[in-house]
Design a protein around this motif. Structure first.
Motif, PDB file in Angstrom:
ATOM      1  N   TRP A  53       0.918  -1.254   0.053  1.00  0.00           N
ATOM      2  CA  TRP A  53       0.024  -0.193  -0.105  1.00  0.00           C
ATOM      3  C   TRP A  53       1.250   1.100  -0.282  1.00  0.00           C
ATOM      4  CZ3 TRP A  53       1.256  -2.705   4.238  1.00  0.00           C
ATOM      5  CH2 TRP A  53       1.320  -2.680   5.527  1.00  0.00           C
ATOM      6  N   ASP A  54       0.354   2.416  -0.636  1.00  0.00           N
ATOM      7  CA  ASP A  54       0.921   3.472  -0.423  1.00  0.00           C
ATOM      8  C   ASP A  54       0.598   4.684   0.395  1.00  0.00           C
ATOM      9  OD1 ASP A  54       1.742   2.610  -2.546  1.00  0.00           O
ATOM     10  OD2 ASP A  54       2.020   4.543  -4.485  1.00  0.00           O
ATOM     11  N   VAL A  55       1.245   5.373   1.284  1.00  0.00           N
ATOM     12  CA  VAL A  55       0.614   6.881   2.345  1.00  0.00           C
ATOM     13  C   VAL A  55       1.193   7.689   1.454  1.00  0.00           C
ATOM     14  CG1 VAL A  55       0.641   7.423   4.105  1.00  0.00           C
ATOM     15  CG2 VAL A  55       0.688   5.695   4.013  1.00  0.00           C
ATOM     16  N   THR A  56      -0.214   8.811   0.963  1.00  0.00           N
ATOM     17  CA  THR A  56       0.924   9.895   0.180  1.00  0.00           C
ATOM     18  C   THR A  56       0.287  10.693   1.493  1.00  0.00           C
ATOM     19  OG1 THR A  56       0.091   9.227  -1.879  1.00  0.00           O
ATOM     20  CG2 THR A  56       0.340  11.364  -1.408  1.00  0.00           C
ATOM     21  N   THR A  57       1.410  12.340   1.995  1.00  0.00           N
ATOM     22  CA  THR A  57       0.037  13.008   2.798  1.00  0.00           C
ATOM     23  C   THR A  57       0.368  14.779   2.132  1.00  0.00           C
ATOM     24  OG1 THR A  57       2.416  13.433   4.361  1.00  0.00           O
ATOM     25  CG2 THR A  57       1.169  11.621   4.420  1.00  0.00           C
ATOM     26  N   TRP A  58      -0.586  15.275   2.568  1.00  0.00           N
ATOM     27  CA  TRP A  58      -0.338  16.929   1.791  1.00  0.00           C
ATOM     28  C   TRP A  58      -0.790  17.993   3.265  1.00  0.00           C
ATOM     29  CZ3 TRP A  58      -3.144  13.411   0.059  1.00  0.00           C
ATOM     30  CH2 TRP A  58      -4.857  13.955  -0.658  1.00  0.00           C
ATOM     31  N   PRO A  59      -0.732  18.631   3.580  1.00  0.00           N
ATOM     32  CA  PRO A  59      -0.783  19.813   4.383  1.00  0.00           C
ATOM     33  C   PRO A  59      -2.333  19.416   4.351  1.00  0.00           C
ATOM     34  CG  PRO A  59       0.351  21.007   3.490  1.00  0.00           C
ATOM     35  CD  PRO A  59       0.123  19.624   2.557  1.00  0.00           C
ATOM     36  N   GLY A  60      -1.956  18.736   5.901  1.00  0.00           N
ATOM     37  CA  GLY A  60      -3.931  18.284   6.667  1.00  0.00           C
ATOM     38  C   GLY A  60      -4.294  16.875   5.677  1.00  0.00           C
ATOM     39  N   HIS A  61      -4.318  16.208   5.235  1.00  0.00           N
ATOM     40  CA  HIS A  61      -4.792  15.387   4.710  1.00  0.00           C
ATOM     41  C   HIS A  61      -3.152  14.240   4.303  1.00  0.00           C
ATOM     42  CE1 HIS A  61      -6.750  18.302   3.199  1.00  0.00           C
ATOM     43  NE2 HIS A  61      -8.040  17.857   2.982  1.00  0.00           N
ATOM     44  N   LEU A  62      -4.553  12.879   4.810  1.00  0.00           N
ATOM     45  CA  LEU A  62      -3.641  11.880   3.870  1.00  0.00           C
ATOM     46  C   LEU A  62      -4.408  10.567   3.176  1.00  0.00           C
ATOM     47  CD1 LEU A  62      -1.410   9.532   6.402  1.00  0.00           C
ATOM     48  CD2 LEU A  62      -3.568   8.569   5.596  1.00  0.00           C
ATOM     49  N   MET A  80      -0.841  14.753   9.404  1.00  0.00           N
ATOM     50  CA  MET A  80      -1.147  13.485   9.896  1.00  0.00           C
ATOM     51  C   MET A  80      -0.713  12.479   9.840  1.00  0.00           C
ATOM     52  SD  MET A  80      -3.949  14.130   9.707  1.00  0.00           S
ATOM     53  CE  MET A  80      -4.835  12.566   9.479  1.00  0.00           C
ATOM     54  N   VAL A  81       1.471  12.615   9.437  1.00  0.00           N
ATOM     55  CA  VAL A  81       1.868  11.285  10.019  1.00  0.00           C
ATOM     56  C   VAL A  81       2.248  11.930  11.675  1.00  0.00           C
ATOM     57  CG1 VAL A  81       3.869  10.650  10.135  1.00  0.00           C
ATOM     58  CG2 VAL A  81       3.416  10.736   8.012  1.00  0.00           C
ATOM     59  N   GLY A  82       2.145  12.840  12.038  1.00  0.00           N
ATOM     60  CA  GLY A  82       1.995  12.659  14.098  1.00  0.00           C
ATOM     61  C   GLY A  82       0.806  13.005  14.177  1.00  0.00           C
ATOM     62  N   PHE A  83      -0.320  13.396  13.742  1.00  0.00           N
ATOM     63  CA  PHE A  83      -1.896  12.857  14.178  1.00  0.00           C
ATOM     64  C   PHE A  83      -1.857  11.543  14.681  1.00  0.00           C
ATOM     65  CE2 PHE A  83      -6.129  11.320  13.596  1.00  0.00           C
ATOM     66  CZ  PHE A  83      -6.054  11.976  14.214  1.00  0.00           C
ATOM     67  N   PHE A  84      -1.187  10.672  13.100  1.00  0.00           N
ATOM     68  CA  PHE A  84      -1.716   9.191  13.565  1.00  0.00           C
ATOM     69  C   PHE A  84      -0.684   8.462  14.194  1.00  0.00           C
ATOM     70  CE2 PHE A  84      -4.449   9.172   9.995  1.00  0.00           C
ATOM     71  CZ  PHE A  84      -5.384   8.351  10.028  1.00  0.00           C
ATOM     72  N   THR A  85       0.848   9.293  14.405  1.00  0.00           N
ATOM     73  CA  THR A  85       1.307   8.737  15.979  1.00  0.00           C
ATOM     74  C   THR A  85       0.597   8.813  17.007  1.00  0.00           C
ATOM     75  OG1 THR A  85       3.322  10.084  14.808  1.00  0.00           O
ATOM     76  CG2 THR A  85       3.889   8.919  16.954  1.00  0.00           C
ATOM     77  N   SER A  86      -0.489   8.942  17.147  1.00  0.00           N
ATOM     78  CA  SER A  86      -0.506   8.500  18.770  1.00  0.00           C
ATOM     79  C   SER A  86      -1.906   9.016  18.954  1.00  0.00           C
ATOM     80  CB  SER A  86       0.638  10.093  20.289  1.00  0.00           C
ATOM     81  OG  SER A  86       0.481  11.390  19.490  1.00  0.00           O
ATOM     82  N   ALA A  87      -2.826   9.857  18.303  1.00  0.00           N
ATOM     83  CA  ALA A  87      -4.080  10.402  18.386  1.00  0.00           C
ATOM     84  C   ALA A  87      -5.229   8.686  18.319  1.00  0.00           C
ATOM     85  CB  ALA A  87      -3.860  10.985  17.281  1.00  0.00           C
ATOM     86  N   GLY A  88      -5.716   8.298  19.479  1.00  0.00           N
ATOM     87  CA  GLY A  88      -6.358   7.147  19.552  1.00  0.00           C
ATOM     88  C   GLY A  88      -6.144   6.388  19.312  1.00  0.00           C
ATOM     89  N   LYS A  89      -4.373   6.468  20.187  1.00  0.00           N
ATOM     90  CA  LYS A  89      -4.095   5.173  19.759  1.00  0.00           C
ATOM     91  C   LYS A  89      -2.985   4.847  21.136  1.00  0.00           C
ATOM     92  CE  LYS A  89       0.332   3.967  17.763  1.00  0.00           C
ATOM     93  NZ  LYS A  89       0.854   4.174  16.746  1.00  0.00           N
ATOM     94  N   SER A  90      -2.512   3.533  21.672  1.00  0.00           N
ATOM     95  CA  SER A  90      -2.037   2.846  22.730  1.00  0.00           C
ATOM     96  C   SER A  90      -1.135   2.310  22.243  1.00  0.00           C
ATOM     97  CB  SER A  90      -2.619   2.382  24.007  1.00  0.00           C
ATOM     98  OG  SER A  90      -3.304   3.851  24.223  1.00  0.00           O
ATOM     99  N   GLU A  91       0.575   2.307  21.852  1.00  0.00           N
ATOM    100  CA  GLU A  91       0.917   1.364  21.032  1.00  0.00           C
ATOM    101  C   GLU A  91       0.844  -0.285  22.148  1.00  0.00           C
ATOM    102  OE1 GLU A  91       2.913   0.964  18.902  1.00  0.00           O
ATOM    103  OE2 GLU A  91       2.990   2.831  18.306  1.00  0.00           O
ATOM    104  N   SER A  92       1.022  -1.291  21.519  1.00  0.00           N
ATOM    105  CA  SER A  92       0.880  -2.724  22.302  1.00  0.00           C
ATOM    106  C   SER A  92       0.015  -2.628  23.465  1.00  0.00           C
ATOM    107  CB  SER A  92       2.325  -3.162  22.585  1.00  0.00           C
ATOM    108  OG  SER A  92       3.626  -3.056  21.178  1.00  0.00           O
ATOM    109  N   TYR A  93      -1.592  -2.111  22.756  1.00  0.00           N
ATOM    110  CA  TYR A  93      -2.333  -2.539  24.100  1.00  0.00           C
ATOM    111  C   TYR A  93      -3.038  -3.453  24.552  1.00  0.00           C
ATOM    112  CZ  TYR A  93      -7.003  -1.593  26.428  1.00  0.00           C
ATOM    113  OH  TYR A  93      -7.943  -0.427  27.381  1.00  0.00           O
ATOM    114  N   TYR A  94      -3.439  -4.547  23.687  1.00  0.00           N
ATOM    115  CA  TYR A  94      -3.316  -6.032  23.678  1.00  0.00           C
ATOM    116  C   TYR A  94      -2.825  -6.913  24.227  1.00  0.00           C
ATOM    117  CZ  TYR A  94      -8.429  -3.478  21.885  1.00  0.00           C
ATOM    118  OH  TYR A  94      -9.053  -3.003  21.613  1.00  0.00           O
TER     119      TYR A  94
END
Length: 320
Positions: A53-62, A80-94
């Protein structure tokens, strides 16, 4: 495990996450463009675009595209890379190592109001909610089943102390159940004769119940045993249903399975069975996350982690 360790919860999407790991264990990051907030990165196994898969980002979008995770676009913050780094997510939660992604929160960031589209009716979820509600029911739940089993244990001991053989015991139960069924099914019209008949049914019911719990012939010591060892005052002189709560639960669940083919049919069945499942089932959300959206979220999470590792390594000063 030490006393300070915490037990991690089970992943409700463990099978999907296991499939994702199995298909992406050899994947690597390919950076096609990396200019500030303008990025184009690809995650793939070497030599193949299958499961890539590809991930493409530009200001305000992913945006995501590719063999999987195709056709999704998110917007929230400039990076959006910064957003998906931690927003609404916990590492190794399960317990299986999966990240604890708040799929609802991430879905809300989809462009075009698509958050509703990434959920679909799930028959297994419908049946699980019915089962959980029944197991918590005061009449049909697990506690009711435990009470029922304790009653049967007490009655078995009572009848043994009275010297009743299996046939005599079965006859007492049958008389009780028949009287209860007759009383419950009788719907008298408003006539004097019917009122008398109704009272006769109630009298017969009380008599059969008294016969089931009769202590005639027991010594004081035997009665004291029943009181002390079997919670007589809590269990005795109460109705004992022919069908146990567990059996009734399974019967209701089996009926629900016949109406689990569609969301509309499931909701209609719930509305028609308020006596068993309650009157608030119209609030139940019988939709769960579409597997393609789950894969997309896992794809974004892996791509972001690989990209941040790449960026961190790039920022390290080169060895002299």
């Amino acid at each position: 495990m030490s006393m300070t360790d915490t037990v991690k919860p089970e992943n409700p999407y463990a099978r999907t996450y296991a499939d994702f790991l199995a298909q992406t264990r050899e994947h690597v990051l390919v950076v096609l463009q990396d200019e500030g907030l303008y990025r184009h990165i690809r995650v793939q196994a070497p030599g193949t675009r299958m499961w890539s898969w590809d991930v493409t980002t530009w200001p305000g979008h992913l945006a995501t595209s590719g063999d999987i995770a195709d056709g999704y676009m998110f917007t929230r913050e400039p990076d959006m890379v910064g957003f998906f780094t931690s927003a609404g997510k916990s590492e190794s939660y399960y317990s299986d190592g999966a990240p604890g992604i708040d799929f609802r929160y991430w879905a809300e960031k989809l462009c075009g109001g698509r958050s509703r589209e990434v959920k679909q009716y799930d028959a297994d979820l419908f049946l699980r909610l019915v089962r959980e509600h029944l197991e918590e029911s005061e009449v049909l739940g697990t506690e009711a089943q435990e009470f029922h089993e304790r009653q049967l244990t007490l009655l078995k001991r009572l009848h043994e102390l009275r010297g009743l053989d299996p046939d005599a015991q079965a006859a007492l139960f049958e008389a009780h159940w028949t009287a209860e069924s007759t009383k419950a099914s009788y719907r008298p019209p408003s006539t004097l004769y019917s009122a008398v008949r109704d009272e006769d049914n109630k009298t017969a019911s009380r008599s059969a119940l008294a016969g089931l719990w009769c202590t005639d012939g027991l010594t004081d010591e035997q009665l004291e045993e029943l009181i002390a060892e079997h919670d007589w005052h809590e269990l005795a002189d109460l109705d004992v249903p022919r069908q146990s709560p567990a059996e009734r639960r399974e019967e209701i669940l089996e009926e629900a399975r016949w109406h689990a083919d569609s969301e509309s049919e499931a909701h209609k069945w719930l509305a028609d069975h308020e006596d068993a499942v309650g009157s608030d089932t119209w609030e139940w959300d019988l939709r769960d996350w579409d597997i393609h959206f789950l894969f997309t979220c896992y794809c974004i999470d892996l791509a972001v982690r690989l990209y941040r590792g790449h960026a961190a390594a790039k920022a390290q000063p080169s060895a002299a």
